[in-house]
Design an enzyme around this catalytic site. Structure first.
Site, short mmCIF file in Angstrom:
data_model
loop_
_atom_site.label_atom_id
_atom_site.label_comp_id
_atom_site.label_asym_id
_atom_site.label_seq_id
_atom_site.Cartn_x
_atom_site.Cartn_y
_atom_site.Cartn_z
N GLY A 12 9.64 15.98 -20.13
CA GLY A 12 8.62 16.85 -18.86
C GLY A 12 9.36 16.74 -17.68
N ASP A 70 10.23 23.78 -15.44
CA ASP A 70 11.40 22.90 -15.26
C ASP A 70 12.46 23.06 -14.11
OD1 ASP A 70 10.50 22.75 -18.04
OD2 ASP A 70 11.66 20.89 -17.76
O1 MRU Z 1 11.73 19.86 -23.45
P1 MRU Z 1 10.46 19.17 -22.70
O2 MRU Z 1 9.50 18.75 -23.63
O3 MRU Z 1 10.93 18.32 -21.59
O4 MRU Z 1 9.94 20.66 -21.98
C1 MRU Z 1 8.99 20.34 -20.90
C2 MRU Z 1 8.56 21.83 -20.41
O5 MRU Z 1 8.97 22.72 -20.62
C3 MRU Z 1 7.29 21.46 -19.53
O6 MRU Z 1 6.71 22.67 -19.35
C4 MRU Z 1 7.85 21.28 -18.03
O7 MRU Z 1 8.89 20.42 -18.22
C5 MRU Z 1 6.81 20.79 -16.95
S1 MRU Z 1 6.03 19.34 -17.30
C6 MRU Z 1 4.86 19.18 -16.22
#
Ligand code: MRU
Length: 341
Positions: free
Chosen positions: A49, A233
């Site tokens: 996240g 992200d």
């Molecule tokens: O691969 P991840 O689980 O780290 O991806 C996370 C996401 O895509 C979330 O939607 C993003 O980081 C926002 S978290 C508040």
């Protein structure tokens, strides 16, 4: 927050992170006290996240100070190592750079520099919690957050260390009686929706309904979701936003059916130096994640795999971006310049 924390900071020693690859079956904390351990935890999505990656990056720099020394050269080497773990979430690199600025401004000896890195890491986590709370309040009254809402991936406390981003908005709308249900995509290939969002919805007491990613288009078409809300992200200067792969498809289908699509992200997720989505680096991950799960392989070996972890939603599909400073509306360029400037 819903009674758990994904990260605990132990100044001078290390951190403990809730191993998100084990959830929901097992709530197990891992102690990390070397840069290599932090890098492994990030790469393997034990911590994940965008905002939590930022906080973890700051902690990683404090751990680097303890393990390898807090001089500029040693820290620069550790910074490069940690930044290389996951390229898309801008928070990770940005918080590592902020930690370097904080330690450069700290006066004193080696011990003082180490202490400054821990103070910065603790501040980063506290700041994230404040940002989440403000962001959630701003998003609560968004048009379309009525009846039911659809979300993708995991954007709750597990992803930030605070209340979350999109999921915190959804929780506020639920507390305000605006929504009765949250639809969560399973989020293949690593199932952040099925494993983590459904777990968090349960902890928050919000009725959740899980759906395969492939059912999202028909769910939106059926009119069951009043809005789609996801995290991000990295949001470029023009408002194009990278998020978990599949987000672009949700936004496109939502536009087709007149359903508002929103991003929710703190200021740390905006990247004013990246002009548009085309320049956002997208992480590609291994074929084992698509060809099987949990160590079990179900696809024949030898076939090719296309496994981007993120995709980019063009700004013109985004009805609003919820931040801790308020809801940004199109055209996003000037609003993002004011936020990041
Ligand atoms: O691969 P991840 O689980 O780290 O991806 C996370 C996401 O895509 C979330 O939607 C993003 O980081 C926002 S978290 C508040």
């Amino acid at each position: 927050m819903s009674g758990f924390t994904p990260i605990r900071i132990l100044p001078g020693e290390g951190i403990e992170v809730l191993d998100q690859t084990r959830l929901p079956q097992e709530e197990r904390y891992l102690r990390l006290s070397t840069v290599a351990e932090v890098a492994e935890a990030i790469r393997s999505l034990r911590v994940r996240g965008a905002p939590l990656l930022g906080v973890t990056g700051a902690c990683g720099m404090a751990i680097a100070g303890e393990e390898r020394g807090a001089g500029p050269e040693a820290l620069a080497e550790s910074a490069a190592e940690l930044k290389a773990t996951r390229p898309t979430a801008v928070d990770l690199g940005a918080m590592i750079d902020e930690a370097l600025v904080a330690v450069a401004a700290a006066s004193g000896d080696e011990e003082g520099r180490r202490a400054a890195l821990w103070r910065f890491a603790e501040r980063a986590l506290a700041r994230q919690r404040e940002r989440d709370a403000a962001l959630a309040r701003h998003g609560r009254d968004l048009p379309g957050l009525e009846g039911a809402v659809l979300t993708h991936c995991n954007t709750g406390g597990l992803a930030t260390g605070g209340a979350g981003t999109a999921l915190a908005v959804i929780a506020e709308a639920w507390r305000a009686g605006r929504i009765e249900r949250c639809y969560a995509t399973e989020t293949r290939p690593l199932l952040q929706g099925a494993r983590l969002t459904m777990w968090e919805l349960g902890a928050l007491g919000i009725p959740g309904t899980l759906l395969p990613d492939t059912a999202a288009a028909s769910l939106i078409a059926s009119g069951r979701g009043g809005a789609v809300v996801t995290g991000a992200d990295r949001i470029a200067a023009n408002g194009d936003g990278a998020n978990k792969v599949g987000t672009y498809g949700l936004a496109a289908v939502a536009a087709r059916h007149g359903v508002p699509f929103y991003l929710a992200a703190p200021a740390s997720t905006f990247d004013g130096a990246t002009p548009s989505g085309e320049a956002i680096p997208i992480e590609f991950r291994g074929d084992d994640e698509v060809g099987g799960f949990g160590g079990e392989r179900w696809s024949p070996d030898g076939g090719g795999v296309y496994n981007p972890a993120f995709d980019v939603t063009p700004a013109d599909l985004i009805a609003g971006i919820v931040t801790e400073s308020g809801v940004l509306r199109p055209p996003y360029g000037p609003a993002i310049a004011a936020l990041t400037g």
